[in-house]
Design a protein around this motif. Structure first.
Motif, short mmCIF file in Angstrom:
data_model
loop_
_atom_site.label_atom_id
_atom_site.label_comp_id
_atom_site.label_asym_id
_atom_site.label_seq_id
_atom_site.Cartn_x
_atom_site.Cartn_y
_atom_site.Cartn_z
N VAL A 11 5.79 -8.05 5.47
CA VAL A 11 6.34 -6.71 5.64
C VAL A 11 7.24 -6.33 4.47
O VAL A 11 7.21 -5.21 3.97
N ALA A 12 8.05 -7.28 4.00
CA ALA A 12 8.94 -7.00 2.87
C ALA A 12 8.15 -6.67 1.61
O ALA A 12 8.52 -5.79 0.83
N VAL A 13 7.03 -7.37 1.40
CA VAL A 13 6.19 -7.07 0.24
C VAL A 13 5.62 -5.66 0.34
O VAL A 13 5.61 -4.90 -0.64
N LYS A 14 5.17 -5.28 1.53
CA LYS A 14 4.65 -3.92 1.72
C LYS A 14 5.72 -2.87 1.45
O LYS A 14 5.42 -1.75 1.06
N ARG A 52 -1.52 2.19 14.95
CA ARG A 52 -2.38 3.34 14.65
C ARG A 52 -1.89 4.04 13.38
O ARG A 52 -1.43 5.18 13.39
N PHE A 53 -2.01 3.34 12.27
CA PHE A 53 -1.48 3.84 11.00
C PHE A 53 -2.25 5.06 10.50
O PHE A 53 -1.72 5.86 9.73
N PHE A 60 6.66 6.47 16.89
CA PHE A 60 7.01 5.08 17.20
C PHE A 60 5.92 4.42 18.04
O PHE A 60 5.55 3.27 17.80
N CYS A 61 5.42 5.14 19.04
CA CYS A 61 4.37 4.57 19.89
C CYS A 61 3.13 4.24 19.06
O CYS A 61 2.53 3.16 19.21
N ARG A 62 2.74 5.15 18.20
CA ARG A 62 1.53 4.92 17.41
C ARG A 62 1.71 3.77 16.43
O ARG A 62 0.77 2.99 16.19
N LEU A 63 2.89 3.65 15.86
CA LEU A 63 3.14 2.53 14.95
C LEU A 63 3.17 1.21 15.71
O LEU A 63 2.64 0.20 15.23
N ARG A 64 3.77 1.20 16.88
CA ARG A 64 3.78 -0.04 17.68
C ARG A 64 2.36 -0.48 18.02
O ARG A 64 2.08 -1.68 18.12
N ALA A 73 8.47 -1.31 10.96
CA ALA A 73 9.30 -1.52 9.78
C ALA A 73 8.48 -1.40 8.50
O ALA A 73 8.91 -0.77 7.52
N GLY A 74 7.30 -2.01 8.49
CA GLY A 74 6.48 -1.97 7.29
C GLY A 74 6.06 -0.57 6.92
O GLY A 74 5.92 -0.24 5.73
N PHE A 75 5.86 0.29 7.91
CA PHE A 75 5.45 1.66 7.62
C PHE A 75 6.63 2.54 7.23
O PHE A 75 6.58 3.29 6.25
#
Length: 490
Positions: A467-470, A347-348, A340-344, A390-392
């Motif tokens: 985000v929804a498209v992703k 850091r994908f 969660f921290c990395r996504l926030r 959310a997108g990830f």
């Protein structure tokens, strides 16, 4: 078992028949001879037992804190005097707090009972007893050889480098007593003797900060739900500590041993003193530099990460969680929080590996989805952070994505005003999207937020649509759903 005796011991490791030349000796070691003048240990420093500890020191790792070994002196007409090694044992449950205590341990067979001593016969049936006591801050061993035949003992400081040694006069220990007491604490709770052992140490040596901090650590371990009682213990050394004022805790930062700061930081966290906890637990960095990281309990890193996370210091939380999983890489909850921290932080590039490690530790997608929803519903994440997470995750949680929209809507309704038709408006807004995209849109939407400006609505709608498209939605449907969501929440 008598107080101070060992709680457990390793089975002796025998090295049969090996002999090594003695170090330089200026007099023959036989009973009744005058005191021996020595410049180096009888067990030469290139022996495997010394070299293995030197290797650990060189790698900034921790050797076993207290080790005893038995050796014999062998006289051979052709080869001269040599040392024949017997058994080696790692000793638990006791550690000397002073040089004099180390000497007394050797002369009393480590305070073992008769049965225990028999089980370590390969150590105690020899003429010479060798004892290594690890001094972590110095990164040296205090090494003792005791000759039962003459009653003499000799001491050396060995290390940090291989072969480095210095003979010590036991009548002038200098600051070695302080180093041994520090080592007793830092080498771990297995050597403290529990709450009773720590109380006896305090009685003998006074309320020294390291000893009181050890009492704090011991009480936190055995009474985790009673931090108030732990605070009472801490106040015996720092009477100004309070649950009402974090400033008093800040005075400890930089003024006490890093290990002391870490233990008090862990206590502050459990008392809800988040800023004090973050400040004091940050000493894990200094502690790591001082001791090579070998003496930091991983839970302290986890606590630091929790304090930073609670204060929305995401960068520091990510770093602390990363250090924690490096030490405890099978903790699914820690991998989830690190993810969660990395996504926030966006850091994908390392998030995919984090998700894989979470699942590899037994983490369930259902639990991840519920934790994600709970974090979003609490409403503390910024819009960009919601979008990143959310997108990830939404398209990667295919088995649970269908559950997310209704759960998110329920959470939104619990947080917002009671509007009878809001549930239906939110459902309708995402009805045309695949489940994963609907979940992503709802996760990203600032549900029930106050949108005061048209340009703000436009920006948020664009982010939700992206985000929804992703997450798998058609671009047209995503734009329509995003505009509908923003309109519903305005």
């Amino acid at each position: 078992m008598e107080p101070g005796s060992i709680d457990a011991w390793a089975a002796p490791r025998i090295s049969p028949g090996r002999r090594f030349p003695t170090a330089q000796i200026d007099a023959t070691l036989t009973a009744g001879t005058p005191p021996t003048v020595m410049t180096a240990p009888l067990l030469v420093l290139d022996h495997d037992w010394h070299r293995s500890r030197a290797h650990l020191r060189g790698q900034r790792m921790r050797p076993p804190p207290l080790v005893a070994a038995g050796c014999d002196l062998v006289h051979d007409a052709e080869r001269g005097r040599s040392v024949a090694v017997g058994g080696l044992a790692v000793i638990f449950g006791t550690f000397p707090a002073t040089v004099e205590e180390l000497r007394a341990l050797a002369k009393s067979r480590l305070h073992l009972g008769e049965q225990q001593a028999r089980e370590l016969d390969a150590v105690f049936s020899n003429r010479l007893l060798a004892v290594w006591a690890w001094l972590p801050t110095r990164r040296q061993d205090l090494y003792l050889e005791y000759d039962r035949a003459t009653g003499e003992d000799h001491l050396w400081l060995i290390g940090p480098g291989e072969g480095q040694h210095q003979m010590i006069d036991p009548s002038e220990p200098g600051d070695l007593d302080d180093s041994l007491l520090e080592a007793l604490v830092l080498n771990g709770a297995a050597h403290w003797g529990g709450a009773g052992g720590l109380a006896r140490l305090v009685e003998r040596h006074g309320r020294q900060p390291l000893l009181v901090a050890a009492q704090v650590a011991d009480h936190l371990e055995h009474h985790p739900r009673d931090p108030a009682a732990t605070l009472d213990l801490a106040r015996t050394a720092w009477p100004w500590l309070s649950t009402q004022d974090e400033a008093g805790w800040a005075t400890i930062s930089g003024n006490e041993h890093p290990w002391v700061q870490v233990q008090l930081g862990r206590l502050a966290l459990r008392l809800g003193m988040l800023r004090a906890a973050r400040l004091l637990l940050s000493a894990t960095g200094a502690h790591e530099g001082l001791l090579g990281g070998a003496h930091i309990a991983p839970i302290a890193l986890f606590d630091l990460a929790q304090a930073c996370e609670a204060l929305d210091d995401v960068i520091a939380a990510e770093q602390a969680f990363a250090r924690y999983v490096a030490a405890r890489n099978h903790d699914a909850d820690a991998w989830r929080r690190l993810l969660f921290c990395r996504l926030r932080l966006g850091r994908f590039e390392v998030a995919e590996e984090g998700l894989r490690r979470y699942r590899g530790c037994g983490g369930k997608d259902e639990d991840l989805a519920l934790q994600l929803v709970a974090a979003i519903v609490r409403g503390r994440w910024r819009l960009t952070e919601r979008a990143n997470v959310a997108g990830f995750l939404a398209p990667r949680l295919a088995t649970t994505a269908a559950l997310l929209p209704e759960t998110l809507i329920d959470g939104a309704l619990r947080r917002g005003p009671a509007e009878p038709d809001l549930r239906q408006r939110l459902r309708s807004a995402v009805a045309g999207l695949p489940a994963a995209a609907a979940a992503a849109a709802l996760l990203t939407a600032p549900v029930l937020a106050e949108l005061r400006a048209d340009d703000q609505r436009t920006e948020i709608a664009a982010t939700i649509a992206e985000v929804a498209v992703k997450a798998g939605a058609d671009s047209g449907a995503a734009r329509a759903a995003a505009e509908s969501l923003v309109g519903s929440c305005a």
